[in-house]
Write a protein that holds these residues in place. Structure first.
Motif, short mmCIF file in Angstrom:
data_model
loop_
_atom_site.label_atom_id
_atom_site.label_comp_id
_atom_site.label_asym_id
_atom_site.label_seq_id
_atom_site.Cartn_x
_atom_site.Cartn_y
_atom_site.Cartn_z
N PHE A 290 0.84 -1.20 0.00
CA PHE A 290 0.00 0.00 0.00
C PHE A 290 0.88 1.25 0.00
N LYS A 291 1.91 1.24 0.84
CA LYS A 291 2.83 2.39 0.88
C LYS A 291 3.55 2.56 -0.47
N ALA A 292 3.96 1.45 -1.04
CA ALA A 292 4.66 1.54 -2.33
C ALA A 292 3.73 2.13 -3.39
N TYR A 293 2.48 1.74 -3.30
CA TYR A 293 1.50 2.26 -4.27
C TYR A 293 1.31 3.77 -4.11
N ILE A 294 1.18 4.21 -2.87
CA ILE A 294 1.01 5.65 -2.62
C ILE A 294 2.26 6.40 -3.10
N ARG A 295 3.44 5.85 -2.81
CA ARG A 295 4.68 6.52 -3.25
C ARG A 295 4.73 6.67 -4.76
N ARG A 296 4.31 5.63 -5.45
CA ARG A 296 4.36 5.68 -6.93
C ARG A 296 3.44 6.76 -7.48
N ASN A 297 2.36 7.00 -6.77
CA ASN A 297 1.33 7.92 -7.29
C ASN A 297 1.35 9.29 -6.60
N GLU A 298 2.39 9.51 -5.81
CA GLU A 298 2.46 10.76 -5.05
C GLU A 298 3.31 11.80 -5.79
N TYR A 299 2.95 13.05 -5.62
CA TYR A 299 3.72 14.17 -6.17
C TYR A 299 4.19 15.04 -5.01
N ILE A 300 5.45 15.42 -5.08
CA ILE A 300 6.03 16.20 -3.99
C ILE A 300 5.76 17.68 -4.24
N ALA A 301 5.29 18.35 -3.20
CA ALA A 301 4.99 19.78 -3.33
C ALA A 301 6.27 20.57 -3.60
N ASN A 302 6.17 21.54 -4.47
CA ASN A 302 7.30 22.46 -4.69
C ASN A 302 7.31 23.56 -3.65
N HIS A 303 6.13 23.86 -3.12
CA HIS A 303 6.06 24.87 -2.07
C HIS A 303 4.85 24.56 -1.21
N GLY B 75 -6.34 34.30 5.69
CA GLY B 75 -7.30 33.20 5.81
C GLY B 75 -6.81 31.86 5.30
N THR B 76 -5.52 31.77 4.93
CA THR B 76 -5.00 30.50 4.42
C THR B 76 -4.53 29.62 5.59
N HIS B 77 -5.15 28.47 5.75
CA HIS B 77 -4.69 27.51 6.76
C HIS B 77 -3.49 26.71 6.21
N PHE B 78 -3.72 26.06 5.09
CA PHE B 78 -2.67 25.28 4.42
C PHE B 78 -2.83 25.48 2.92
N ALA B 79 -1.70 25.55 2.23
CA ALA B 79 -1.77 25.66 0.76
C ALA B 79 -0.48 25.09 0.18
N ARG B 80 -0.56 24.71 -1.09
CA ARG B 80 0.62 24.14 -1.75
C ARG B 80 0.58 24.41 -3.24
N PHE B 81 1.77 24.44 -3.81
CA PHE B 81 1.94 24.45 -5.27
C PHE B 81 2.70 23.19 -5.64
N VAL B 82 2.23 22.52 -6.68
CA VAL B 82 2.90 21.30 -7.14
C VAL B 82 2.95 21.32 -8.67
N VAL B 83 4.15 21.15 -9.22
CA VAL B 83 4.28 20.98 -10.67
C VAL B 83 4.13 19.49 -10.96
N ILE B 84 3.18 19.16 -11.82
CA ILE B 84 2.92 17.75 -12.14
C ILE B 84 3.24 17.54 -13.62
N ASP B 85 4.32 16.80 -13.86
CA ASP B 85 4.79 16.62 -15.23
C ASP B 85 3.84 15.76 -16.05
N ALA B 86 3.40 14.66 -15.47
CA ALA B 86 2.59 13.71 -16.23
C ALA B 86 1.80 12.84 -15.28
N PRO B 87 0.68 12.29 -15.75
CA PRO B 87 -0.06 11.35 -14.90
C PRO B 87 0.74 10.06 -14.74
N VAL B 88 0.50 9.39 -13.64
CA VAL B 88 1.21 8.13 -13.36
C VAL B 88 0.63 7.01 -14.22
#
Lengths: 195, 183
Positions: free
Chosen positions: A129-142, B49-62
């Motif tokens: 399950f963890k491996a699956y989540i890791r494969r489909n997870e995107y790391i926030a840039n900010h 008013g922002t509790h939590f927020a994020r920016f994520v660049v997503i290159d492609a779907p898995v």
């Protein structure tokens, strides 16, 4: 840095802000999944036990799921072969603890939500399950938190403390010192579990 | 507002924006976002008013492998999510002005971004790229950001006071309590 299925899903530094951790997962959904998810999330919204279970997990600040049949493009939307399921969560604790809790405490709900996504191995055992989540997870840039030093439990405890303090301040108004001291001692006993 | 019904938990709202990134600008956008200052230096700290927020660049779907068909987008996506205090309209105003020049730089990498000078065009563009939630959970959706911060500070003040006030005579205890927690 985006992940796009690489193996460093749980390691992204930008996913952590103080005590808060971000998780962003987008999974491809099987053809029958869109209708199934409509039922699952309808139940989640209307049968309060799902939300209560999430509350019991006690380390989730905010979480959302969104079904994406078309990706916004400023027009009619970009349709792919599959519908996608977005999950975003803000929690305190480690990534491993979070997925462990999902697997141990709410496995049936995890199966209901991700059972229609391609590649989902089931919530138990937890390692696939963890491996699956890791494969489909995107790391926030900010990632930003308005109160990075506070856990969910502390925030809810602080709410109780603030309400109790307000009530005590009102009811102790005008008390003589000895009566005030006795009332203060009772008040501290009342709130000590939340301090 | 029907569209945002599932984006509400108490007084908290969810916003999910997925906007196509201009071709070839994915890495540049990721660098901009990676280099943003954290904590109070973050442009998101300027958005009330922002509790939590994020920016994520997503290159492609898995791609999970067969039998899934491989998908590819015409353009990579910028994901912006926020958990914030209602109402939406006020938040969007604060988002536009709070992000300021950083918002221009970030969203300027996206397709069709109109700039923030025209508030209506900016809001229309953002909402055209909105994805509605199916389920939104907030553990304390009844508490605004400022309430959360105030309560945390109150709890800390009371914990400190409880330690300091140990052993005080009743009259002094009361006087100090009133001084610290005067309404």
């Amino acid at each position: 840095m985006s992940n796009g299925g690489s193996e460093h899903g749980s390691q992204g530094v930008a996913n952590v802000e103080g005590k808060a951790t971000a998780i962003t997962v987008i999974t491809p959904v099987k053809p029958w999944g869109r209708a199934a998810l409509a039922v699952v999330f309808w139940a989640g919204r209307h049968l309060t036990f799902t939300l209560k279970k999430l509350q019991q997990l006690s380390f989730i600040h905010y979480a959302r799921w969104a079904v994406i049949p078309r990706f916004p493009d400023g027009g009619a939307g970009e349709r792919l072969h599959h519908t996608y399921l977005l999950f975003e969560s803000n929690f305190n604790g480690t990534w491993d603890q979070y997925i462990d809790a999902f697997s141990e405490v709410v496995p049936a709900r995890m199966k209901a939500i991700w059972g229609s996504s391609y590649g989902f191995p089931g919530p138990i055992p937890v390692e696939p399950f963890k491996a699956y989540i890791r494969r489909n997870e995107y790391i926030a840039n900010h990632y930003w938190s308005a109160y990075p030093g506070a856990s969910t439990t502390e925030i809810i405890a602080a709410q109780r403390v603030a309400a109790a303090l307000e009530a005590f301040t009102q009811r102790s108004d005008g008390l003589a010192p000895d009566a005030f001291a006795a009332a203060y001692a009772r008040f501290l006993t009342e709130v000590q579990g939340d301090l | 507002m029907t569209r945002s019904d599932h984006d509400r938990s108490g007084e908290a709202l969810a916003l999910t924006v997925l906007a196509p990134i201009q071709a070839g600008r994915e890495s540049a956008l990721a660098e901009v976002l990676d280099d943003l200052p954290a904590r109070e230096g973050s442009p998101l700290a300027r958005v009330p008013g922002t509790h939590f927020a994020r920016f994520v660049v997503i290159d492609a779907p898995v791609y999970e492998g067969a039998p899934q068909k491989r998908d590819s987008w015409k353009a990579s996506r910028l994901l912006f999510t926020s958990n914030f205090d209602a109402p939406l309209e006020r938040y969007l105003d604060g988002l536009r002005s709070g992000l300021g020049a950083d918002g221009e730089t970030i969203f300027g990498h996206c397709v069709g971004y109109p700039g923030q000078a025209d508030g209506r065009a900016w809001t229309a563009w953002l909402l055209a790229h909105r994805v509605k939630s199916s389920l939104f959970f907030g553990a304390y959706g009844d508490q605004a950001v400022q309430t959360v911060r105030d309560n945390i500070a109150t709890r800390a003040r009371l914990a400190a006071f409880a330690l300091e006030a140990q052993g005080l005579a009743p009259a002094e205890l009361e006087a100090r309590f009133r001084a610290v927690f005067a309404r």
